[in-house]
Design a protein around this motif. Structure first.
Motif, PDB file in Angstrom:
ATOM      1  N   ASN A  41      30.960  32.149  60.534  1.00  0.00           N
ATOM      2  CA  ASN A  41      30.958  32.437  61.938  1.00  0.00           C
ATOM      3  C   ASN A  41      32.422  32.371  62.650  1.00  0.00           C
ATOM      4  OD1 ASN A  41      27.945  32.963  62.409  1.00  0.00           O
ATOM      5  ND2 ASN A  41      27.603  30.721  62.411  1.00  0.00           N
ATOM      6  N   PRO A  42      32.613  33.367  63.214  1.00  0.00           N
ATOM      7  CA  PRO A  42      34.247  33.372  63.773  1.00  0.00           C
ATOM      8  C   PRO A  42      34.106  32.478  65.039  1.00  0.00           C
ATOM      9  CG  PRO A  42      33.078  35.288  64.448  1.00  0.00           C
ATOM     10  CD  PRO A  42      32.029  34.650  63.725  1.00  0.00           C
ATOM     11  N   TYR A  43      35.342  31.941  65.486  1.00  0.00           N
ATOM     12  CA  TYR A  43      35.790  31.509  66.735  1.00  0.00           C
ATOM     13  C   TYR A  43      36.864  32.083  67.052  1.00  0.00           C
ATOM     14  CZ  TYR A  43      32.653  27.327  65.743  1.00  0.00           C
ATOM     15  OH  TYR A  43      31.752  26.681  65.287  1.00  0.00           O
ATOM     16  N   LEU A  44      36.993  32.957  68.227  1.00  0.00           N
ATOM     17  CA  LEU A  44      37.828  34.025  68.418  1.00  0.00           C
ATOM     18  C   LEU A  44      38.555  33.411  69.746  1.00  0.00           C
ATOM     19  CD1 LEU A  44      35.734  36.866  67.491  1.00  0.00           C
ATOM     20  CD2 LEU A  44      37.574  36.476  66.304  1.00  0.00           C
ATOM     21  N   PHE A  45      39.791  33.986  69.921  1.00  0.00           N
ATOM     22  CA  PHE A  45      40.690  33.259  70.880  1.00  0.00           C
ATOM     23  C   PHE A  45      41.622  34.500  71.322  1.00  0.00           C
ATOM     24  CE2 PHE A  45      39.836  28.683  70.516  1.00  0.00           C
ATOM     25  CZ  PHE A  45      39.384  28.542  69.039  1.00  0.00           C
ATOM     26  N   TRP A  46      42.214  34.486  72.670  1.00  0.00           N
ATOM     27  CA  TRP A  46      43.243  35.420  73.171  1.00  0.00           C
ATOM     28  C   TRP A  46      44.334  34.392  73.506  1.00  0.00           C
ATOM     29  CZ3 TRP A  46      44.853  40.064  71.937  1.00  0.00           C
ATOM     30  CH2 TRP A  46      43.946  41.162  71.706  1.00  0.00           C
ATOM     31  N   TYR A  47      45.444  34.536  73.310  1.00  0.00           N
ATOM     32  CA  TYR A  47      46.689  34.004  73.767  1.00  0.00           C
ATOM     33  C   TYR A  47      47.625  35.058  74.151  1.00  0.00           C
ATOM     34  CZ  TYR A  47      45.386  29.721  71.310  1.00  0.00           C
ATOM     35  OH  TYR A  47      44.574  28.659  71.145  1.00  0.00           O
ATOM     36  N   VAL A  48      48.299  34.416  75.537  1.00  0.00           N
ATOM     37  CA  VAL A  48      49.409  35.379  75.835  1.00  0.00           C
ATOM     38  C   VAL A  48      50.744  34.603  75.885  1.00  0.00           C
ATOM     39  CG1 VAL A  48      49.047  34.495  78.309  1.00  0.00           C
ATOM     40  CG2 VAL A  48      50.256  36.677  77.959  1.00  0.00           C
ATOM     41  N   GLN A  49      51.935  35.595  75.588  1.00  0.00           N
ATOM     42  CA  GLN A  49      53.291  34.885  75.556  1.00  0.00           C
ATOM     43  C   GLN A  49      54.003  35.541  76.322  1.00  0.00           C
ATOM     44  OE1 GLN A  49      55.333  35.145  71.627  1.00  0.00           O
ATOM     45  NE2 GLN A  49      56.363  33.293  71.913  1.00  0.00           N
ATOM     46  N   TYR A  50      54.660  34.963  77.268  1.00  0.00           N
ATOM     47  CA  TYR A  50      55.849  35.230  78.141  1.00  0.00           C
ATOM     48  C   TYR A  50      57.312  35.049  77.291  1.00  0.00           C
ATOM     49  CZ  TYR A  50      52.006  35.803  81.389  1.00  0.00           C
ATOM     50  OH  TYR A  50      50.791  36.060  82.066  1.00  0.00           O
ATOM     51  N   PRO A  51      58.080  35.823  77.750  1.00  0.00           N
ATOM     52  CA  PRO A  51      59.446  35.755  77.136  1.00  0.00           C
ATOM     53  C   PRO A  51      59.914  34.341  77.305  1.00  0.00           C
ATOM     54  CG  PRO A  51      59.720  37.607  78.629  1.00  0.00           C
ATOM     55  CD  PRO A  51      58.246  36.810  78.969  1.00  0.00           C
TER      56      PRO A  51
END
Lengths: 114, 113
Positions: free
Chosen positions: B30-40
């Motif tokens: 079973n997956p645990y899924l994530f989204w991340y954002v990176q600013y400069p």
């Protein structure tokens, strides 16, 4: 909480020198991760610790790289000797526990090896 | 070992238009899924995660993501893009009871006025 703290913010060194990157995780977090980010290879997991014990260091490029976590509030990533191809941004991240928890990232160390 | 793929290096959208950043994953359990954002010049910031339950997950800054088990996808979406959404976006996966979090190569989102 101050978040994950990394030092130095920037490091410029000459090839062959020893480089030590430092990380202070968020208090109470049990897991600590070191990542390297480059344009060519993206974000690579180098090593992670659980309860101060290294669990998986298969991402460490070679023997020149070593990481330690002597206690729950401090970790180092050392490169000796450094090479120009080690130039990258190195991120430390911590997590409360294994599995479902998100990672909290530090601001990174920009390493330039001349 | 688990892995994620982000098929697009770059996504360009006009401000006010909907945006989608694609992600597919591969895990043995079973997956645990994530989204991340990176600013400069910054570290990665958490946007949202899927652990279990409703396939549509809502996160920070108006972002949402849809988990699709049959297509092994976890695409990031936003109904109306802002110029300030321009950044580098990373999809990540963790397996159950595994501390190892793996990231995709990242997708650079550019929102034009």
């Amino acid at each position: 909480d101050a978040g994950v703290i990394q030092s130095p913010r920037h490091e410029v060194t000459e090839m062959g020198q020893e480089v030590t990157l430092r990380c202070k995780p968020i208090s109470g977090h049990n897991s600590l991760f070191w990542y390297r980010q480059t344009m060519m290879r993206g974000l690579e997991l180098l090593i992670y610790f659980n309860n101060n014990v290294p669990i998986d260091d298969s991402g460490m490029p070679e023997d020149r790289f070593s990481a330690k976590m002597p206690n729950a509030s401090f970790s180092t990533l050392k490169i000796q000797p450094s090479e120009p191809r080690d130039s990258a941004v190195y991120f430390c991240a911590s997590s409360p526990r294994a599995g479902v928890e998100k990672l909290f990232f530090g601001s990174g160390t920009q390493l330039s090896v001349l | 070992a688990q892995s994620v793929a982000q098929p697009e290096d770059q996504v360009n959208v006009a401000e006010g238009n909907p945006l989608t950043v694609k992600c597919t994953y591969s895990v043995s359990g079973n997956p645990y899924l994530f989204w991340y954002v990176q600013y400069p010049n910054r570290g990665l910031q958490f946007l949202l995660k899927y652990i279990t339950g409703d396939n549509l997950v809502k996160g920070s800054y108006g972002f949402e993501a849809e988990f699709n088990k049959s297509q092994t996808s976890f695409h990031l979406k936003k109904p109306s893009a802002l110029v300030s959404d321009s950044a580098l976006y990373f999809c990540a996966v963790r397996e159950y009871n595994n501390n190892d979090m793996r990231f995709g190569a990242g997708t650079r989102l550019t929102v034009k006025p």
